[in-house]
Design a protein around this motif. Structure first.
Motif, short mmCIF file in Angstrom:
data_model
loop_
_atom_site.label_atom_id
_atom_site.label_comp_id
_atom_site.label_asym_id
_atom_site.label_seq_id
_atom_site.Cartn_x
_atom_site.Cartn_y
_atom_site.Cartn_z
N LYS A 22 0.85 -1.20 0.00
CA LYS A 22 0.00 0.00 0.00
C LYS A 22 0.89 1.24 0.00
N PRO A 23 1.57 1.49 -1.13
CA PRO A 23 2.55 2.60 -1.14
C PRO A 23 1.93 3.96 -0.86
N GLN A 24 0.65 4.11 -1.21
CA GLN A 24 0.00 5.41 -0.96
C GLN A 24 -0.13 5.70 0.54
N GLU A 25 -0.14 4.62 1.32
CA GLU A 25 -0.26 4.81 2.79
C GLU A 25 1.10 4.87 3.49
N ALA A 26 2.17 4.63 2.73
CA ALA A 26 3.50 4.53 3.35
C ALA A 26 3.90 5.78 4.14
N PRO A 27 3.71 6.98 3.59
CA PRO A 27 4.13 8.17 4.38
C PRO A 27 3.43 8.25 5.74
N GLU A 28 2.15 7.91 5.77
CA GLU A 28 1.40 7.97 7.02
C GLU A 28 1.89 6.88 7.99
N VAL A 29 2.13 5.69 7.46
CA VAL A 29 2.61 4.59 8.31
C VAL A 29 3.97 4.96 8.92
N ILE A 30 4.84 5.57 8.09
CA ILE A 30 6.16 5.97 8.59
C ILE A 30 6.03 7.10 9.62
N ALA A 31 5.14 8.02 9.37
CA ALA A 31 4.94 9.13 10.33
C ALA A 31 4.46 8.59 11.67
N GLN A 32 3.56 7.62 11.61
CA GLN A 32 3.06 7.02 12.87
C GLN A 32 4.18 6.27 13.60
N ALA A 33 5.01 5.57 12.81
CA ALA A 33 6.13 4.84 13.41
C ALA A 33 7.10 5.82 14.07
N ALA A 34 7.35 6.94 13.40
CA ALA A 34 8.26 7.95 13.95
C ALA A 34 7.72 8.50 15.27
N GLU A 35 6.41 8.67 15.36
CA GLU A 35 5.80 9.14 16.61
C GLU A 35 6.00 8.11 17.73
N LYS A 36 5.85 6.85 17.38
CA LYS A 36 6.05 5.77 18.38
C LYS A 36 7.48 5.79 18.88
N ILE A 37 8.42 6.00 17.95
CA ILE A 37 9.84 6.03 18.33
C ILE A 37 10.11 7.20 19.26
N LYS A 38 9.53 8.34 18.94
CA LYS A 38 9.70 9.54 19.77
C LYS A 38 9.20 9.29 21.20
N ALA A 39 8.02 8.66 21.28
CA ALA A 39 7.42 8.38 22.60
C ALA A 39 8.28 7.38 23.37
N LEU A 40 8.79 6.38 22.66
CA LEU A 40 9.63 5.37 23.30
C LEU A 40 10.92 5.98 23.84
N VAL A 41 11.53 6.86 23.05
CA VAL A 41 12.76 7.52 23.49
C VAL A 41 12.48 8.40 24.71
N ALA A 42 11.37 9.12 24.67
CA ALA A 42 11.00 9.97 25.80
C ALA A 42 10.89 9.14 27.07
N ASN A 43 10.38 7.94 26.95
CA ASN A 43 10.20 7.03 28.08
C ASN A 43 11.54 6.40 28.52
N TRP A 44 12.28 5.87 27.57
CA TRP A 44 13.52 5.17 27.90
C TRP A 44 14.62 6.09 28.41
N TYR A 45 14.66 7.31 27.89
CA TYR A 45 15.77 8.21 28.22
C TYR A 45 15.34 9.33 29.16
N ALA A 46 14.22 9.13 29.87
CA ALA A 46 13.70 10.17 30.76
C ALA A 46 14.71 10.44 31.88
#
Ligand SMILES: Cc1cc2nc3c(=O)[nH]c(=O)nc-3n(C[C@H](O)[C@H](O)[C@H](O)COP(=O)(O)O)c2cc1C
Length: 207
Positions: free
Chosen positions: A183-207
């Protein structure tokens, strides 16, 4: 606790890589929060078990016998990659799915660092992971989606997770961007959501 971080990447698509976007999100989020070392597996290809390397490994790590200078040299890259991993409190491994599994180069890295007596061992109770109190993050992208009926086809993230579990990693998280080709048309959104998850995880792990 120290949060020394090792980021291991295999990104053969270069600047076009979907997986690289996840790595970039991690690096941006972690900047200034912890010391980060990077291992680019394309620039520093891991060894695989040749007869010579396997012989050195069995001699030293299983039989407890000294190595010849040639054997020491043969296993030196595996030893270096293992020492680098052991020095890190957090490890991030990023790779695309290739042919339903871990790309060979990434498997080569796992084979290089999963040395008995270093990252895992055997005691009277059985197998024991030696990487206690450590965290691992797996970043992955794939052309298809492997939830539901096709879950059994997924051998990339699932194998990486198992390898970390075996080494005793206590917290293992995955952020995966699936469906990049389906679903290449959805790829940018899927990547954006993944990037948000990574941001949240880093905020938690490196607090
Ligand atoms: C050699 C090769 C094999 C692939 N095999 C699979 C596969 O088995 N399943 C899948 O879902 N995607 C497969 N893909 C697609 C990639 O996993 C997908 O495009 C991924 O997002 C690529 O990541 P990258 O852009 O970081 O290289 C394959 C791609 C390549 C180049």
């Amino acid at each position: 606790m120290s949060k020394k971080t090792l980021v291991v990447t295999y990104l053969p698509s270069g600047e076009r890589s979907h997986t690289k976007k996840l790595v970039d999100a991690f690096l941006a989020a972690v900047k200034g929060k912890a010391p980060v070392e990077q291992l680019d597996l394309l620039k520093d290809l891991p060894d695989v078990f040749t007869a010579e390397i396997l012989g050195a490994y069995a001699t030293r790590n299983y039989m407890g016998k000294p190595l010849t200078p040639e054997q020491t040299k043969a296993i030196a890259k595996m030893d270096r990659m293992t020492a680098q991993l052991k020095a890190a409190d957090v490890v991030v491994v990023a790779f695309p799915m290739h042919n339903f599994g871990l790309p060979a180069v990434v498997k080569g890295w796992f084979d290089s660092v999963m040395l008995k007596g270093e990252t895992w061992d055997i005691n009277d109770k059985g197998y024991v992971g030696l990487s206690k109190g450590k965290k691992a993050l797996i970043l992955n992208s794939s052309g298809g989606n492997y939830e539901g009926t096709h879950a059994g086809w997924e051998h990339a993230v699932s194998l990486a997770k198992l390898e970390f579990q075996f080494m005793g990693y206590e917290i293992i998280e995955t952020v995966a961007a699936g469906g990049m080709n389906a679903k290449p048309q959805e790829a940018p959104e899927v990547i954006a959501q993944a990037a948000e998850k990574i941001k949240a995880l880093v905020a938690n792990w490196y607090a």
